[in-house]
Design a protein around this motif. Structure first.
Motif, PDB file in Angstrom:
ATOM      1  N   GLN A 109       0.827  -1.204   0.000  1.00 54.52           N
ATOM      2  CA  GLN A 109       0.000   0.000   0.000  1.00 54.52           C
ATOM      3  C   GLN A 109       0.865   1.259   0.000  1.00 54.52           C
ATOM      4  O   GLN A 109       0.566   2.233  -0.707  1.00 54.52           O
ATOM      5  CB  GLN A 109      -0.906  -0.016   1.233  1.00 54.52           C
ATOM      6  N   ASP A 110       1.943   1.248   0.753  1.00 51.60           N
ATOM      7  CA  ASP A 110       2.830   2.416   0.799  1.00 51.60           C
ATOM      8  C   ASP A 110       3.656   2.541  -0.480  1.00 51.60           C
ATOM      9  O   ASP A 110       3.919   3.656  -0.948  1.00 51.60           O
ATOM     10  CB  ASP A 110       3.750   2.329   2.016  1.00 51.60           C
ATOM     11  N   ILE A 111       4.065   1.416  -1.049  1.00 51.68           N
ATOM     12  CA  ILE A 111       4.797   1.468  -2.320  1.00 51.68           C
ATOM     13  C   ILE A 111       3.917   2.076  -3.403  1.00 51.68           C
ATOM     14  O   ILE A 111       4.354   2.946  -4.169  1.00 51.68           O
ATOM     15  CB  ILE A 111       5.273   0.055  -2.734  1.00 51.68           C
ATOM     16  N   VAL A 112       2.654   1.649  -3.456  1.00 52.79           N
ATOM     17  CA  VAL A 112       1.717   2.191  -4.446  1.00 52.79           C
ATOM     18  C   VAL A 112       1.492   3.681  -4.203  1.00 52.79           C
ATOM     19  O   VAL A 112       1.521   4.491  -5.146  1.00 52.79           O
ATOM     20  CB  VAL A 112       0.373   1.429  -4.394  1.00 52.79           C
ATOM     21  N   GLY A 113       1.273   4.075  -2.947  1.00 51.90           N
ATOM     22  CA  GLY A 113       1.024   5.478  -2.635  1.00 51.90           C
ATOM     23  C   GLY A 113       2.184   6.378  -3.007  1.00 51.90           C
ATOM     24  O   GLY A 113       2.003   7.418  -3.654  1.00 51.90           O
ATOM     25  N   VAL A 114       3.396   5.970  -2.623  1.00 58.42           N
ATOM     26  CA  VAL A 114       4.585   6.774  -2.919  1.00 58.42           C
ATOM     27  C   VAL A 114       4.844   6.831  -4.423  1.00 58.42           C
ATOM     28  O   VAL A 114       5.156   7.897  -4.982  1.00 58.42           O
ATOM     29  CB  VAL A 114       5.813   6.195  -2.172  1.00 58.42           C
ATOM     30  N   SER A 115       4.701   5.702  -5.107  1.00 61.77           N
ATOM     31  CA  SER A 115       4.940   5.659  -6.555  1.00 61.77           C
ATOM     32  C   SER A 115       3.951   6.531  -7.307  1.00 61.77           C
ATOM     33  O   SER A 115       4.334   7.308  -8.193  1.00 61.77           O
ATOM     34  CB  SER A 115       4.846   4.210  -7.056  1.00 61.77           C
ATOM     35  N   MET A 116       2.673   6.419  -6.960  1.00 63.45           N
ATOM     36  CA  MET A 116       1.646   7.217  -7.624  1.00 63.45           C
ATOM     37  C   MET A 116       1.826   8.713  -7.346  1.00 63.45           C
ATOM     38  O   MET A 116       1.673   9.546  -8.248  1.00 63.45           O
ATOM     39  CB  MET A 116       0.263   6.767  -7.172  1.00 63.45           C
ATOM     40  N   ALA A 117       2.169   9.049  -6.111  1.00 64.69           N
ATOM     41  CA  ALA A 117       2.387  10.459  -5.777  1.00 64.69           C
ATOM     42  C   ALA A 117       3.547  11.035  -6.580  1.00 64.69           C
ATOM     43  O   ALA A 117       3.468  12.160  -7.093  1.00 64.69           O
ATOM     44  CB  ALA A 117       2.648  10.605  -4.276  1.00 64.69           C
ATOM     45  N   SER A 118       4.616  10.276  -6.711  1.00 63.68           N
ATOM     46  CA  SER A 118       5.770  10.741  -7.485  1.00 63.68           C
ATOM     47  C   SER A 118       5.419  10.909  -8.957  1.00 63.68           C
ATOM     48  O   SER A 118       5.808  11.900  -9.599  1.00 63.68           O
ATOM     49  CB  SER A 118       6.928   9.747  -7.329  1.00 63.68           C
ATOM     50  N   LEU A 119       4.646   9.962  -9.521  1.00 64.10           N
ATOM     51  CA  LEU A 119       4.235  10.056 -10.920  1.00 64.10           C
ATOM     52  C   LEU A 119       3.343  11.262 -11.178  1.00 64.10           C
ATOM     53  O   LEU A 119       3.394  11.874 -12.256  1.00 64.10           O
ATOM     54  CB  LEU A 119       3.498   8.779 -11.332  1.00 64.10           C
ATOM     55  N   LEU A 122       3.468  14.899  -6.856  1.00 60.29           N
ATOM     56  CA  LEU A 122       3.232  15.254  -5.461  1.00 60.29           C
ATOM     57  C   LEU A 122       4.426  14.862  -4.600  1.00 60.29           C
ATOM     58  O   LEU A 122       5.276  14.067  -5.008  1.00 60.29           O
ATOM     59  CB  LEU A 122       1.976  14.553  -4.935  1.00 60.29           C
ATOM     60  N   ASP A 123       4.486  15.422  -3.410  1.00 55.39           N
ATOM     61  CA  ASP A 123       5.505  15.045  -2.443  1.00 55.39           C
ATOM     62  C   ASP A 123       5.340  13.552  -2.123  1.00 55.39           C
ATOM     63  O   ASP A 123       4.242  13.103  -1.790  1.00 55.39           O
ATOM     64  CB  ASP A 123       5.322  15.880  -1.165  1.00 55.39           C
ATOM     65  N   PRO A 124       6.407  12.752  -2.214  1.00 53.55           N
ATOM     66  CA  PRO A 124       6.287  11.318  -1.903  1.00 53.55           C
ATOM     67  C   PRO A 124       5.712  11.047  -0.521  1.00 53.55           C
ATOM     68  O   PRO A 124       5.048  10.030  -0.306  1.00 53.55           O
ATOM     69  CB  PRO A 124       7.727  10.820  -2.010  1.00 53.55           C
ATOM     70  N   LEU A 125       5.951  11.969   0.430  1.00 46.29           N
ATOM     71  CA  LEU A 125       5.400  11.786   1.769  1.00 46.29           C
ATOM     72  C   LEU A 125       3.873  11.841   1.761  1.00 46.29           C
ATOM     73  O   LEU A 125       3.223  11.195   2.577  1.00 46.29           O
ATOM     74  CB  LEU A 125       5.965  12.837   2.731  1.00 46.29           C
ATOM     75  N   LEU A 126       3.306  12.613   0.829  1.00 48.02           N
ATOM     76  CA  LEU A 126       1.854  12.612   0.683  1.00 48.02           C
ATOM     77  C   LEU A 126       1.370  11.256   0.174  1.00 48.02           C
ATOM     78  O   LEU A 126       0.222  10.870   0.399  1.00 48.02           O
ATOM     79  CB  LEU A 126       1.401  13.724  -0.264  1.00 48.02           C
ATOM     80  N   GLY A 127       2.254  10.537  -0.515  1.00 48.91           N
ATOM     81  CA  GLY A 127       1.917   9.185  -0.937  1.00 48.91           C
ATOM     82  C   GLY A 127       1.722   8.255   0.240  1.00 48.91           C
ATOM     83  O   GLY A 127       0.891   7.342   0.188  1.00 48.91           O
ATOM     84  N   LEU A 128       2.498   8.478   1.303  1.00 47.57           N
ATOM     85  CA  LEU A 128       2.293   7.683   2.516  1.00 47.57           C
ATOM     86  C   LEU A 128       0.958   8.009   3.165  1.00 47.57           C
ATOM     87  O   LEU A 128       0.306   7.138   3.748  1.00 47.57           O
ATOM     88  CB  LEU A 128       3.431   7.930   3.510  1.00 47.57           C
TER      89      LEU A 128
END
Length: 424
Positions: A109-119, A122-128
């Motif tokens: 779930q965190d890998i998906v959130g961080v990856s999608m945020a970066s794509l 957005l800030d990768p931390l917002l992906g978390l």
């Protein structure tokens, strides 16, 4: 005009928010059906009112942060104080396996959130935040990590986004859990019990009931130890048990304060609420294992639920909804992807690893519930399935224990690793 409110007025407003939330949940079926917490229902209305006052008349409000922080730390300490690792033995091998399955999903779930945020820029931390912070973690974890990300990592709007994502997760988890479980059950050839003429299915029901009869003593032992699933249930506590429990809370918070000071600038520099959780775990298991101390779980439960409700009410009063304007589109995309990942993971992994049987299907419904929302959503999902088909004592024994506290311990560990990665 800036208005600063001290602890007394902050507590009064938080209580009013909770009363408003209780009224709304009772009157609006949607809120009740999807297990939206009372602090969230009332707090979102209060946040909208604060936003309107700021937009049209320029009012801004500052609430006492110390009281909010204290409630947050007490909530996480209560999770730790409830985490009796001796219960792993009661749940047996399936509980351990399910805990590992849930842990793997948290990482995904965190890998998906961080990856999608970066794509999406957005800030990768917002992906978390759009990952396990708000989805698996729920509103309490979203509020705690939101404050940490804003204060220590300068992530604007983390708390507001976390609360919004956690609310989405409650609804999404409640929507997808039942249909996924029903599809899995249909693959097994099991029909709803009123229309169940198949002898093999009757034997399955008998086997399930037999399982219940062999485990009901264990379940009775934990019936009074339900953690956060049913906060409105009456818990009988005494003054002495309340005082002893408050002393345990104080010890956990003192441990958290000490470890936070000692950890500054070192490899174990963790948020204070993580140490509060860890302190509760250490105190609980040391007292019960070494000294055979009888913990007052009902008192811990009451204080934990009250602290969580007040913390959420105060956190929602402090929301700045205008910070979400630019994030709405990208965040919605991430959440839709996370929902799809949840469905696929449960369908192809959780169900298969947990045995590919009826209990595994019910466990899958529960995983959807707390993987996207919270333990109450998981329980509601499983009840909807078992009311239509067969009982599943195994699922109702495992899911509350994993969803109520083991998942928070794993989630805190995974998140701490992620925030310290070089690319974050």
């Amino acid at each position: 005009m800036e208005v600063t409110l001290n602890g007394y007025y902050t507590l009064i407003l938080a209580t009013l928010v909770l009363l408003l939330g209780r009224f709304l949940v009772k009157k609006i079926n949607f809120l009740n059906n999807f297990n939206i917490p009372e602090p969230v229902a009332g707090g979102l209305v209060a946040a909208i009112i604060v936003y309107v006052l700021n937009l049209f008349w320029g009012y801004s409000f500052n609430f006492q942060q110390e009281l909010q922080t204290a409630c947050m730390l007490m909530f996480f300490a209560s999770i730790g104080l409830s985490a009796d690792f001796g219960r792993l033995k009661a749940g047996g091998k399936p509980l351990l396996i399910f805990t590992f399955v849930v842990s793997a999903f948290i990482i995904l779930q965190d890998i998906v959130g961080v990856s999608m945020a970066s794509l999406l820029g957005l800030d990768p931390l917002l992906g978390l935040v759009t990952g396990s912070i708000a989805l698996t973690g729920g509103h309490g974890t979203a509020g705690a990590w939101g404050i940490t990300l804003e204060e220590q990592y300068n992530v604007v709007g983390a708390t507001t986004l976390g609360i919004a994502v956690a609310t989405y997760g409650l609804v999404a988890g409640g929507i997808v859990g039942g249909p996924v479980a029903r599809r899995l059950i249909n693959k097994l050839g099991i029909k709803p019990t009123p229309d169940n003429p198949n002898p093999s299915e009757t034997e399955k029901l008998a086997d399930t009931q037999s399982l219940y009869s062999t485990k009901h003593n264990e379940e009775d032992a934990y019936r009074d130890k339900e953690i956060f699933e049913k906060p409105d249930n009456i818990r009988l506590i005494t003054a002495s048990s309340a005082i002893e429990s408050l002393a345990l809370f104080a010890a956990a918070l003192a441990f958290a304060d000490l470890m936070t000071l000692m950890g500054e600038g070192t490899w174990f520099d963790l948020p204070t609420f993580v140490w509060a959780l860890a302190g509760g775990v250490i105190i609980r298991n040391a007292l019960t294992t070494v000294f055979d101390f009888q913990m007052f779980d009902r008192a811990i439960d009451v204080f934990g639920n009250a602290s969580l409700s007040l913390f959420l009410a105060m956190a929602l009063l402090s929301l700045k909804l205008w910070e979400l304007t630019d994030l709405a589109g990208p965040v919605l995309i991430i959440l839709l992807v996370q929902t799809l990942i949840m469905i696929l993971f449960v369908y192809f992994i959780t169900f298969k690893i947990m045995g590919k049987d009826y209990d595994a299907a019910v466990l899958s419904a529960g995983h959807c519930g707390f993987g996207m929302g919270a333990t109450p959503t998981a329980i509601a999902n499983m009840q909807a399935v078992t009311d239509r088909y067969l009982p599943s004592p195994k699922a109702f024994l495992i899911v509350p224990m994993v969803g109520a506290f083991f998942v928070d311990i794993v989630n805190a560990t995974v998140l701490q690793i992620f925030v310290n990665l070089p690319f974050m």
